[in-house]
Write a protein that holds these residues in place. Structure first.
Motif, PDB file in Angstrom:
ATOM      1  N   GLY A  94      -2.381 -36.191  43.179  1.00 46.76           N
ATOM      2  CA  GLY A  94      -3.799 -35.408  42.431  1.00 46.76           C
ATOM      3  C   GLY A  94      -3.766 -33.854  42.236  1.00 46.76           C
ATOM      4  O   GLY A  94      -4.571 -33.331  43.107  1.00 46.76           O
ATOM      5  N   GLY A  95      -2.315 -33.206  42.641  1.00 38.40           N
ATOM      6  CA  GLY A  95      -2.028 -32.477  42.788  1.00 38.40           C
ATOM      7  C   GLY A  95      -1.848 -31.347  41.989  1.00 38.40           C
ATOM      8  O   GLY A  95      -1.701 -30.122  41.789  1.00 38.40           O
ATOM      9  N   SER A  96      -2.664 -32.059  41.031  1.00 41.35           N
ATOM     10  CA  SER A  96      -3.342 -31.007  39.735  1.00 41.35           C
ATOM     11  C   SER A  96      -4.023 -30.363  40.540  1.00 41.35           C
ATOM     12  O   SER A  96      -4.649 -30.171  38.732  1.00 41.35           O
ATOM     13  N   GLY A  97      -4.899 -31.200  40.823  1.00 43.61           N
ATOM     14  CA  GLY A  97      -6.875 -30.572  41.017  1.00 43.61           C
ATOM     15  C   GLY A  97      -7.366 -29.830  42.087  1.00 43.61           C
ATOM     16  O   GLY A  97      -5.995 -28.609  42.243  1.00 43.61           O
ATOM     17  N   PHE A  98      -8.261 -29.180  42.660  1.00 42.47           N
ATOM     18  CA  PHE A  98      -8.234 -27.996  43.068  1.00 42.47           C
ATOM     19  C   PHE A  98      -7.619 -27.979  44.251  1.00 42.47           C
ATOM     20  O   PHE A  98      -6.769 -26.966  44.532  1.00 42.47           O
ATOM     21  N   GLY A 139      -5.092 -29.800  45.397  1.00 41.63           N
ATOM     22  CA  GLY A 139      -3.556 -29.874  45.176  1.00 41.63           C
ATOM     23  C   GLY A 139      -2.879 -28.410  44.645  1.00 41.63           C
ATOM     24  O   GLY A 139      -1.910 -28.777  45.355  1.00 41.63           O
ATOM     25  N   THR A 140      -3.597 -28.033  43.774  1.00 42.88           N
ATOM     26  CA  THR A 140      -2.123 -26.594  43.525  1.00 42.88           C
ATOM     27  C   THR A 140      -2.527 -25.925  44.666  1.00 42.88           C
ATOM     28  O   THR A 140      -1.317 -25.184  44.787  1.00 42.88           O
ATOM     29  N   HIS A 141      -3.438 -24.964  45.511  1.00 37.14           N
ATOM     30  CA  HIS A 141      -3.304 -24.561  46.290  1.00 37.14           C
ATOM     31  C   HIS A 141      -2.362 -25.671  47.454  1.00 37.14           C
ATOM     32  O   HIS A 141      -1.145 -24.786  48.037  1.00 37.14           O
ATOM     33  N   LEU A 142      -2.545 -27.086  47.996  1.00 38.85           N
ATOM     34  CA  LEU A 142      -1.338 -27.380  48.402  1.00 38.85           C
ATOM     35  C   LEU A 142       0.494 -27.117  48.612  1.00 38.85           C
ATOM     36  O   LEU A 142       0.928 -26.979  48.869  1.00 38.85           O
ATOM     37  N   CYS A 143      -0.016 -27.663  46.885  1.00 42.42           N
ATOM     38  CA  CYS A 143       1.584 -27.676  46.515  1.00 42.42           C
ATOM     39  C   CYS A 143       2.058 -26.418  46.452  1.00 42.42           C
ATOM     40  O   CYS A 143       3.761 -25.839  47.075  1.00 42.42           O
ATOM     41  N   ASP A 144       1.392 -25.077  46.653  1.00 38.05           N
ATOM     42  CA  ASP A 144       1.846 -23.891  46.640  1.00 38.05           C
ATOM     43  C   ASP A 144       2.023 -23.304  47.746  1.00 38.05           C
ATOM     44  O   ASP A 144       3.131 -23.099  48.375  1.00 38.05           O
ATOM     45  N   GLU A 145       2.013 -24.493  49.142  1.00 37.54           N
ATOM     46  CA  GLU A 145       1.700 -23.530  50.320  1.00 37.54           C
ATOM     47  C   GLU A 145       2.800 -24.667  50.727  1.00 37.54           C
ATOM     48  O   GLU A 145       3.529 -24.547  51.711  1.00 37.54           O
ATOM     49  N   LEU A 146       2.948 -25.803  50.568  1.00 38.70           N
ATOM     50  CA  LEU A 146       4.370 -26.549  50.481  1.00 38.70           C
ATOM     51  C   LEU A 146       5.894 -25.869  50.373  1.00 38.70           C
ATOM     52  O   LEU A 146       6.395 -26.313  51.300  1.00 38.70           O
ATOM     53  N   GLN A 147       5.371 -25.747  48.543  1.00 45.52           N
ATOM     54  CA  GLN A 147       6.569 -25.045  48.248  1.00 45.52           C
ATOM     55  C   GLN A 147       7.092 -24.037  49.109  1.00 45.52           C
ATOM     56  O   GLN A 147       8.286 -24.069  49.126  1.00 45.52           O
ATOM     57  N   ARG A 173      -3.462 -38.804  36.651  1.00 48.07           N
ATOM     58  CA  ARG A 173      -2.871 -39.116  35.328  1.00 48.07           C
ATOM     59  C   ARG A 173      -2.463 -37.457  34.041  1.00 48.07           C
ATOM     60  O   ARG A 173      -1.810 -38.682  33.193  1.00 48.07           O
ATOM     61  N   SER A 174      -2.972 -36.396  33.475  1.00 46.17           N
ATOM     62  CA  SER A 174      -2.017 -36.159  32.328  1.00 46.17           C
ATOM     63  C   SER A 174      -1.865 -34.927  33.840  1.00 46.17           C
ATOM     64  O   SER A 174      -2.698 -33.208  33.694  1.00 46.17           O
ATOM     65  N   PRO A 175      -1.026 -34.781  34.438  1.00 45.85           N
ATOM     66  CA  PRO A 175      -0.797 -33.338  35.342  1.00 45.85           C
ATOM     67  C   PRO A 175       0.274 -32.412  33.596  1.00 45.85           C
ATOM     68  O   PRO A 175      -0.049 -32.125  32.871  1.00 45.85           O
TER      69      PRO A 175
END
Length: 301
Positions: A7-11, A13-21, A32-34
């Motif tokens: 669910g990384g491309s959702g609301f 998820g996108t913020h968390l991906c940024d934080e983790l990176q 399903r459709s990133p």
């Protein structure tokens, strides 16, 4: 670490991906459709559907931690009806657990919901309770988060108040709120939540714990609605809509194709979404330091 955000491309998820990176992790966002347009440079993407186990296994291979953020909105009836909550939340989480165990993933961070309970009053809450049980029964090191409603850029909570007006009083200056808008929430800013999720990815001290998370204020729906319109320089006249009458209206309108709410969502407005046991302190966060909804609204362009 190698982290997969389901669910990384959702609301959130996108913020968390940024934080983790930003913390130096190698991050893959699955959906399903990133799409990469809302993700920071360097975040990988993977296609996967939690309702289809076979679609998950390849992306889980080699990952140290999986964060499961996949969720349907509790505010609107999903396409396919409320049975989709069980399919996506309960069965979907079972598939995530199975894929994680099969690929020797060491940790699962699970996004649940405030009030999750297998005997709860709504399909959403019951499905989240069953999902928690699937995680707790696994052989994984797990961490569960139960947040109240989350607001921020890309979220739906602020716009939800406007959609309510469009549903109950389109084209008129009055704003009827179910139960006079007395349903209380404890909204938390996504920018306060995602560092806690990232800490759970990294810190062994959080393993095996379930955290109830809320924002710095308990606000009823009337207060929230007034804040949203006030931030835009607009005034509204709120009038009470008895819950019984709102229930009748939603029962009728819920049968209309395309209408976003039904009986289950009406029931969700009959109980508060707040907690007296806010666990933000477990992450070194002081409640007074968290962003309020009013502050967020005042900062928006």
């Amino acid at each position: 670490m190698e982290v997969l955000v389901v669910g990384g491309s959702g609301f959130i998820g996108t913020h968390l991906c940024d934080e983790l990176q930003s913390r130096g992790h190698s991050v893959t966002a699955m959906s399903r459709s990133p799409g990469s347009e809302n993700l920071p440079d360097g975040v990988e993407t993977a296609v996967g559907d939690v309702t289809d186990y076979e679609s998950l296994t390849e992306a889980f291979d080699g990952k140290d931690v999986v964060v499961n953020l996949v969720a349907l909105s509790p505010l609107f009836e999903p396409k396919g009806g409320n049975k989709m909550h069980d399919i996506v939340h309960w069965q979907g989480t079972e598939n995530v657990v199975k894929a994680a165990e099969a690929n020797d993933v060491s940790r699962l961070v699970q996004m649940s919901a405030l009030g999750a309970d297998t005997e709860g009053d709504t399909a959403y809450i019951r499905s989240k309770g069953h999902a928690e049980h699937a995680v707790e029964s696994s052989g994984l090191d797990w961490v569960i988060f139960r947040p109240s409603v989350v607001f921020g850029d890309g979220g739906e909570f602020v716009s939800f108040t406007k959609r309510l007006k469009g549903m109950f009083a389109p084209g008129v200056p009055l704003y009827p709120l179910p139960g006079n808008g007395k349903t209380r929430f404890q909204p938390i800013w996504v920018g306060d939540l995602v560092p806690m999720l990232a800490d759970a990815v990294e810190d062994d001290d959080h393993v095996g714990k379930t955290y109830t998370i809320g924002g710095p204020e308990k606000l009823d729906l009337r207060q929230i609605t007034e804040m949203v319109y006030d931030a835009e320089g607009k005034s509204i006249s709120i009038v009470p809509l008895p819950m019984a009458l709102a229930g009748v209206g939603l029962s009728v309108l819920g049968a209309v194709p395309g209408f976003p709410m039904g009986k289950d969502q009406y029931r969700s407005l009959k109980f508060d979404n707040t907690t007296d046991d806010n666990d933000v302190g477990a992450f070194g966060v002081e409640v007074d330091s968290m962003k309020t909804l009013r502050t967020y609204l005042s900062e928006r362009p």
